[in-house]
Design a protein around this motif. Structure first.
Motif, PDB file in Angstrom:
ATOM      1  N   HIS A  28       0.855  -1.192   0.000  1.00 41.90           N
ATOM      2  CA  HIS A  28       0.000   0.000   0.000  1.00 41.90           C
ATOM      3  C   HIS A  28       0.891   1.242   0.000  1.00 41.90           C
ATOM      4  O   HIS A  28       1.607   1.510   0.955  1.00 41.90           O
ATOM      5  N   THR A  29       0.867   2.009  -1.078  1.00 38.58           N
ATOM      6  CA  THR A  29       1.820   3.112  -1.244  1.00 38.58           C
ATOM      7  C   THR A  29       1.650   4.219  -0.208  1.00 38.58           C
ATOM      8  O   THR A  29       2.645   4.750   0.300  1.00 38.58           O
ATOM      9  N   ALA A  30       0.404   4.575   0.133  1.00 36.99           N
ATOM     10  CA  ALA A  30       0.185   5.643   1.119  1.00 36.99           C
ATOM     11  C   ALA A  30       0.662   5.194   2.499  1.00 36.99           C
ATOM     12  O   ALA A  30       1.299   5.959   3.236  1.00 36.99           O
ATOM     13  N   LEU A  31       0.354   3.956   2.853  1.00 39.72           N
ATOM     14  CA  LEU A  31       0.802   3.415   4.133  1.00 39.72           C
ATOM     15  C   LEU A  31       2.326   3.332   4.174  1.00 39.72           C
ATOM     16  O   LEU A  31       2.955   3.668   5.179  1.00 39.72           O
ATOM     17  N   LYS A  32       2.916   2.924   3.076  1.00 45.06           N
ATOM     18  CA  LYS A  32       4.370   2.818   2.989  1.00 45.06           C
ATOM     19  C   LYS A  32       5.021   4.191   3.195  1.00 45.06           C
ATOM     20  O   LYS A  32       5.996   4.329   3.943  1.00 45.06           O
ATOM     21  N   ALA A  33       4.458   5.223   2.567  1.00 48.51           N
ATOM     22  CA  ALA A  33       5.003   6.578   2.702  1.00 48.51           C
ATOM     23  C   ALA A  33       4.848   7.094   4.129  1.00 48.51           C
ATOM     24  O   ALA A  33       5.789   7.675   4.694  1.00 48.51           O
ATOM     25  N   ASP A  34       3.662   6.872   4.730  1.00 50.79           N
ATOM     26  CA  ASP A  34       3.439   7.315   6.115  1.00 50.79           C
ATOM     27  C   ASP A  34       4.381   6.607   7.069  1.00 50.79           C
ATOM     28  O   ASP A  34       4.976   7.231   7.949  1.00 50.79           O
ATOM     29  N   ALA A  35       4.507   5.305   6.921  1.00 50.28           N
ATOM     30  CA  ALA A  35       5.358   4.522   7.821  1.00 50.28           C
ATOM     31  C   ALA A  35       6.818   4.936   7.685  1.00 50.28           C
ATOM     32  O   ALA A  35       7.530   5.061   8.684  1.00 50.28           O
ATOM     33  N   ALA A  36       7.262   5.165   6.468  1.00 52.96           N
ATOM     34  CA  ALA A  36       8.653   5.576   6.267  1.00 52.96           C
ATOM     35  C   ALA A  36       8.910   6.940   6.892  1.00 52.96           C
ATOM     36  O   ALA A  36       9.937   7.154   7.546  1.00 52.96           O
ATOM     37  N   ALA A  37       7.966   7.862   6.723  1.00 53.68           N
ATOM     38  CA  ALA A  37       8.141   9.210   7.267  1.00 53.68           C
ATOM     39  C   ALA A  37       8.128   9.212   8.792  1.00 53.68           C
ATOM     40  O   ALA A  37       8.878   9.952   9.425  1.00 53.68           O
ATOM     41  N   VAL A  38       7.298   8.372   9.387  1.00 56.41           N
ATOM     42  CA  VAL A  38       7.132   8.393  10.846  1.00 56.41           C
ATOM     43  C   VAL A  38       8.099   7.456  11.555  1.00 56.41           C
ATOM     44  O   VAL A  38       8.769   7.846  12.523  1.00 56.41           O
ATOM     45  N   LEU A  39       8.179   6.224  11.108  1.00 60.19           N
ATOM     46  CA  LEU A  39       8.929   5.213  11.865  1.00 60.19           C
ATOM     47  C   LEU A  39      10.429   5.213  11.586  1.00 60.19           C
ATOM     48  O   LEU A  39      11.190   4.667  12.378  1.00 60.19           O
ATOM     49  N   GLN A  40      10.853   5.804  10.484  1.00 61.15           N
ATOM     50  CA  GLN A  40      12.281   5.784  10.189  1.00 61.15           C
ATOM     51  C   GLN A  40      13.020   7.026  10.684  1.00 61.15           C
ATOM     52  O   GLN A  40      14.237   7.047  10.677  1.00 61.15           O
ATOM     53  N   ALA A  41      12.290   8.026  11.136  1.00 62.53           N
ATOM     54  CA  ALA A  41      12.920   9.195  11.765  1.00 62.53           C
ATOM     55  C   ALA A  41      12.817   9.002  13.277  1.00 62.53           C
ATOM     56  O   ALA A  41      11.720   8.823  13.813  1.00 62.53           O
ATOM     57  N   GLU A  42      13.952   9.026  13.947  1.00 65.77           N
ATOM     58  CA  GLU A  42      13.991   8.671  15.376  1.00 65.77           C
ATOM     59  C   GLU A  42      13.093   9.558  16.229  1.00 65.77           C
ATOM     60  O   GLU A  42      12.346   9.069  17.070  1.00 65.77           O
ATOM     61  N   TRP A  43      13.142  10.867  16.038  1.00 66.99           N
ATOM     62  CA  TRP A  43      12.349  11.762  16.880  1.00 66.99           C
ATOM     63  C   TRP A  43      10.856  11.640  16.578  1.00 66.99           C
ATOM     64  O   TRP A  43      10.023  11.731  17.471  1.00 66.99           O
ATOM     65  N   ARG A  44      10.490  11.398  15.300  1.00 70.96           N
ATOM     66  CA  ARG A  44       9.074  11.198  14.962  1.00 70.96           C
ATOM     67  C   ARG A  44       8.564   9.884  15.544  1.00 70.96           C
ATOM     68  O   ARG A  44       7.434   9.805  16.008  1.00 70.96           O
ATOM     69  N   ARG A  45       9.404   8.869  15.502  1.00 72.09           N
ATOM     70  CA  ARG A  45       8.991   7.581  16.054  1.00 72.09           C
ATOM     71  C   ARG A  45       8.773   7.688  17.559  1.00 72.09           C
ATOM     72  O   ARG A  45       7.817   7.114  18.097  1.00 72.09           O
TER      73      ARG A  45
END
Length: 137
Positions: free
Chosen positions: A28-45
């Motif tokens: 799912h492209t939208a989910l993939k983009a959201d997850a990458a933006a949130v979970l791969q940045a330490e402070w956002r996670r």
């Protein structure tokens, strides 16, 4: 808010490698983009994890109380943190019975208090008049 961990089938304690693999495997492209933006940045996670814990607690509380989303909210981002309601006879049922009992008692008191209050006032006035009459004699 979406539960990214649930949607990616990840444990919230997952390490960076597991998160990267789950994001890569996501179709799912939208989910993939959201997850990458949130979970791969330490402070956002870190911020997401704090909010995730709060929403999970609210979902567990709602389930214990027997509260669920309306049917038109099902199968959407709003339902990610909802759990099925607690078992029949849960604390919610007990609380509702106690609340209904208290409401019945309150309504009964309100219904009866008018006539009894008027009768008590009339008797007090009559008793005071009789006492005053004896005092004046």
């Amino acid at each position: 808010m979406r539960d990214l961990y649930q949607r990616l089938r990840l444990d919230p304690e997952a390490d960076d490698a597991e998160i990267a693999a789950a994001i890569e495997a996501c179709e799912h492209t939208a989910l993939k983009a959201d997850a990458a933006a949130v979970l791969q940045a330490e402070w956002r996670r870190a911020e997401y994890d704090a909010l995730h814990d709060t929403l999970s607690d609210i979902g567990r509380l709602r389930a214990r109380l027997g509260l669920t989303h309306a049917p038109y909210w099902r199968v959407g981002p709003a339902d990610d943190f909802s759990l099925p309601p607690g078992p029949p006879g849960s604390r919610f049922e007990e609380w509702m019975q106690r609340l209904n009992h208290a409401a019945r008692l309150h309504n009964r008191w309100r219904r009866l208090r008018g006539p009894w209050l008027l009768a008590a006032l009339w008797l007090a006035t009559l008793g005071g008049g009789v006492a005053l009459g004896y005092y004046l004699l």
